[in-house]
Design a protein around this motif. Sequence first.
Motif, mmCIF file in Angstrom:
data_model
loop_
_atom_site.group_PDB
_atom_site.id
_atom_site.type_symbol
_atom_site.label_atom_id
_atom_site.label_comp_id
_atom_site.label_asym_id
_atom_site.label_seq_id
_atom_site.Cartn_x
_atom_site.Cartn_y
_atom_site.Cartn_z
ATOM 1 N N ARG A 241 -2.775 -6.425 6.325
ATOM 2 C CA ARG A 241 -2.835 -5.275 5.431
ATOM 3 C C ARG A 241 -4.006 -5.432 4.466
ATOM 4 O O ARG A 241 -4.699 -4.462 4.146
ATOM 5 N N LEU B 57 5.167 -9.282 -0.279
ATOM 6 C CA LEU B 57 5.356 -7.953 -0.868
ATOM 7 C C LEU B 57 5.072 -6.839 0.127
ATOM 8 O O LEU B 57 4.275 -5.940 -0.128
ATOM 9 N N LEU B 58 5.704 -6.910 1.282
ATOM 10 C CA LEU B 58 5.545 -5.830 2.257
ATOM 11 C C LEU B 58 6.378 -4.634 1.812
ATOM 12 O O LEU B 58 7.185 -4.719 0.897
ATOM 13 N N PHE B 59 6.186 -3.507 2.507
ATOM 14 C CA PHE B 59 7.044 -2.345 2.300
ATOM 15 C C PHE B 59 8.172 -2.467 3.317
ATOM 16 O O PHE B 59 7.972 -2.205 4.500
ATOM 17 N N PRO B 60 9.357 -2.900 2.870
ATOM 18 C CA PRO B 60 10.373 -3.384 3.812
ATOM 19 C C PRO B 60 10.876 -2.337 4.800
ATOM 20 O O PRO B 60 11.217 -2.685 5.925
ATOM 21 N N ASP B 61 10.901 -1.064 4.394
ATOM 22 C CA ASP B 61 11.448 -0.051 5.296
ATOM 23 C C ASP B 61 10.378 0.652 6.125
ATOM 24 O O ASP B 61 10.665 1.607 6.825
ATOM 25 N N MET B 62 9.148 0.185 5.994
ATOM 26 C CA MET B 62 8.100 0.765 6.826
ATOM 27 C C MET B 62 7.894 -0.125 8.052
ATOM 28 O O MET B 62 8.226 -1.307 8.033
ATOM 29 N N ASP C 241 -5.017 0.407 -9.545
ATOM 30 C CA ASP C 241 -5.525 1.158 -8.393
ATOM 31 C C ASP C 241 -7.044 1.324 -8.457
ATOM 32 O O ASP C 241 -7.723 1.322 -7.429
ATOM 33 N N HIS D 194 -5.962 -7.954 -3.360
ATOM 34 C CA HIS D 194 -5.087 -9.074 -3.655
ATOM 35 C C HIS D 194 -3.975 -9.091 -2.603
ATOM 36 O O HIS D 194 -3.213 -8.142 -2.483
ATOM 37 N N GLU E 202 2.821 1.085 9.798
ATOM 38 C CA GLU E 202 2.767 1.819 8.516
ATOM 39 C C GLU E 202 2.312 0.902 7.387
ATOM 40 O O GLU E 202 1.538 1.302 6.518
ATOM 41 N N ARG F 100 -1.341 0.477 7.727
ATOM 42 C CA ARG F 100 -2.057 1.699 7.348
ATOM 43 C C ARG F 100 -2.061 1.908 5.837
ATOM 44 O O ARG F 100 -2.960 2.568 5.317
ATOM 45 N N MET F 101 -1.055 1.350 5.130
ATOM 46 C CA MET F 101 -1.102 1.420 3.673
ATOM 47 C C MET F 101 -2.310 0.669 3.142
ATOM 48 O O MET F 101 -2.830 0.975 2.073
ATOM 49 N N TYR G 228 -5.216 2.884 2.518
ATOM 50 C CA TYR G 228 -4.778 4.067 1.781
ATOM 51 C C TYR G 228 -5.947 4.774 1.098
ATOM 52 O O TYR G 228 -6.057 5.986 1.117
ATOM 53 N N LEU G 229 -6.852 4.010 0.515
ATOM 54 C CA LEU G 229 -7.956 4.621 -0.228
ATOM 55 C C LEU G 229 -8.950 5.265 0.745
ATOM 56 O O LEU G 229 -9.163 4.760 1.846
ATOM 57 N N LEU H 228 -2.438 -6.427 -12.686
ATOM 58 C CA LEU H 228 -0.981 -6.332 -12.810
ATOM 59 C C LEU H 228 -0.473 -7.030 -14.070
ATOM 60 O O LEU H 228 0.661 -6.814 -14.480
#
Lengths: 292, 340, 237
Positions: free
Chosen positions: C150, C89-94, C74, C83, C98, C101-102, C105-106, C53
Amino acid sequence: MDTILQILASGLTLGAMYAISTAGLALVFGAMNMLNMSHGAILALGGYLSYFAVGGMGLPAPVGVVFAVLVCAAVGVLIYQIVARPMLRSANFETRIFIATIGVGVILESIILETFGPQPKPQPVSMPGSLTLAGVHLPYQNLMILGIAMLLMAALGFALQKTRIGRAIRATAQNRDAAQLMGVPIGYVYALVLAISGGLAAVSGITISSLSSLLPNMGADPMLKAFIICVVAGLGSLPGSVMAALFIGVLEAIVQYVFGVRFSFALLLILVIIVLIGRPQGVFGRVQGVRL
Amino acid sequence: MTARQRDITLCLLFSGLAALLPLVSDVRYTVTQTTFFFIWATVVVQWNLVFGIGGIFSLAQMALFAIGAYTTAMLGYYFGTSMILAMPIGALLAVLFSVALGLACLKLRGPYVALLTLCVAQVLYLTIVNDTDCFTNPPSGCMPLMGGVRGFSRFGDLGFRELLGSGFYVGRYYVGLAILTVAMIVSIIVIRSPMGLAFQALRDNPVYAAARGMDRFKYQLWIFGLSAFFTGLAGSFYAVNTGAVGPVVFSFSHLLFLLSMIIVGGVGTIWGPIVGALLLMFAEEAMRELGDMRDIGMGLILVVCVVLMPRGIVGLFEDLVRWRTARTAQAVPLPRRETV
Amino acid sequence: MSAELSIRNLTAGYGAQVVLRDLSLEITEGTLAALIGPNGHGKTTLLRAISGLVPITAGQITLAGTRIDPLRPDAIVASGIVHVPQGDLLFPDMTVLENLRMGSYLPAAARLEKQRLEEVFSLLPKLRDRQQQTASTLSGGERRMVGIGRGLMTSGRILMLDEPSLGLAPIIIDQIYDVIDTLRGSGRTVILVEENAMRAADIADEVHLLDHGSIAWHGKGSEMSGRPELLETYLGS
């Protein structure tokens, strides 16, 4: 009663057209904080490409539509690669991309003008005829626009919620760094989102021109309206944008009936100004973050 | 000599040189085009204060310009007001409008400000263009309150025709030069003032500036009002200089032309907008033959500059100077990988 | 024992601001390594540089002999370095599910998704009850658990945890450290970045002390507790 239904019917058709062009804009803003000011020009390009393929080359209408969608999607990818990608990580990306896409829009519009000339052209992809239902006059073309819009929105919603790449798009929109750390190739996501947006713009351009006619600057008005809808809904909120599009469409039909066509756009703009001042994050938006 | 004194001296020197032009050139076209350059340069120098220094991406500048122009034209047309009086009134009205707009939109986030200001400009434009009800009926035909699509003409001038005869355009040249010189000196003072420096701190590091207790909103409103004065004045002078005002001043391609000047020259730099205005007026002159291709050229210039040199030509030049002086010190190496 | 992750002469930072200078570091396979040091001396930047990053201006990073420093983030994740960032740094609207499960992803991780989900739920039972809750409505401790969960959903061989105890109540910190302790036996390599040096040294096999952008000292965790002067010099405690 008939009048009310008639207004509602034409309002929903307007709203459906707005929804198609707004969805692409909202998707791009939601995923990458990019206000794409060339959206209107891509929309016009889609309309002209279908005119070129169907009217000029004599291809069947569905082939012409697919051709227009694919080319506009490719234009979206090009905009990502050439314009957006080099400045993605810069601090004032939002402003820079706004200005740069204004330039892209001018270039595309001028190319259309050079190629097809300034005279209005008819959109060959359209469906003649109409039916009358409960005293309401419904052209087939309007019904088809409604149907296509519903189908596209449902497909987009399904793809975002249920597919792997849809989850990747949502993840990128909600937290870019975190998405990268999960292995999401965000460059690919951005290119894809701009491609989808371009394709939707093409469909939008074809439907809009099928009800009026093709002009090189025909995209300017729909784009400004799409921005208005995005702002009313809250930038980047996709379900909110679709609802706001239908709402604005019906509102516009009512305003046109009551006050006349002349002032409908100005009144809409005043509405946005009021919404922005009273609720800066939009009706469906949140103060922070985006929702896809 | 401080940086501020140096820049003001330079500005006065350039103005002095520019003042010689009508004496050495009797080509009327050159003089009148340069007068237009003064008008556009005034607009972009002040827009740069809002955008580059204040950090507000407002697209209402041409609307402010139009308010100045229309006020002046309407005062002259309806009341026969002297242009010398009508011009500052136009400028002050632009200030009032700008401050009201600032109160409404300055608490919004970046892109929302751009959209809101664009919407406001569009509302003004549509209101003028769509108004077809006759307000008066002069011999030339129906005249809506705001002039409609046709706009206003024959509303008065600064009296140079009586004073200078066929050389009247030279008088206007010096009025334009004076407006630009004052606008430029004000811009230098603002950028080099503690307030301007604080704004640059704010732009580079919002947290630091907030910690210093900067009242961002108050200063932004200040800049909004100040720049509106000169933008409105430039609009008023434009009306007098061209002798006609119409809705064309709102056109998007016009907005784009001026925005490109700032971007090409260098956002947030002192000399950038002037350099950009000069270059783009030459570029437009050069592309005049190209017809519609001209727009493609303008679009390309804008895109290339935003992508490749975000701080414009002047920014590039400054970096070059810094790089030369800092070459012995540790140079900043380029990153080896892309993160996207 | 071989060095799994090897960093040589790394220089990195943000634009003109250099944060890491000529930093070298080796992490042995299957160990739990703690990275400690005062705030603002580059711990987080080091993790972000490893995961791609932050741009690198000089040096090399190799994972099991293969260079990863030229890769995009990626691709680095796909190569096996995961990392878990500071501040979750979650996905706030998931939803919680979910979000988890991210993590898988790979494709390599997706195949083992069901099995890993069970493992995560047994390790962090609270998440099982919160599966359908939206991430933005969770408490601080719960968010941290989702973040770690996660990370565990991935197929990463190396797990980098950035300040997992930051801002949490002591009782939650204990729970988090219990989870980290169980990771030790799982075969994964863990890099733990900690502000709380003693706590990290206590649990770690190896300790690396980061000061002014490079490694000032490294040794066994047990040696650390015998050398209080290190803490005084570098951490001022």
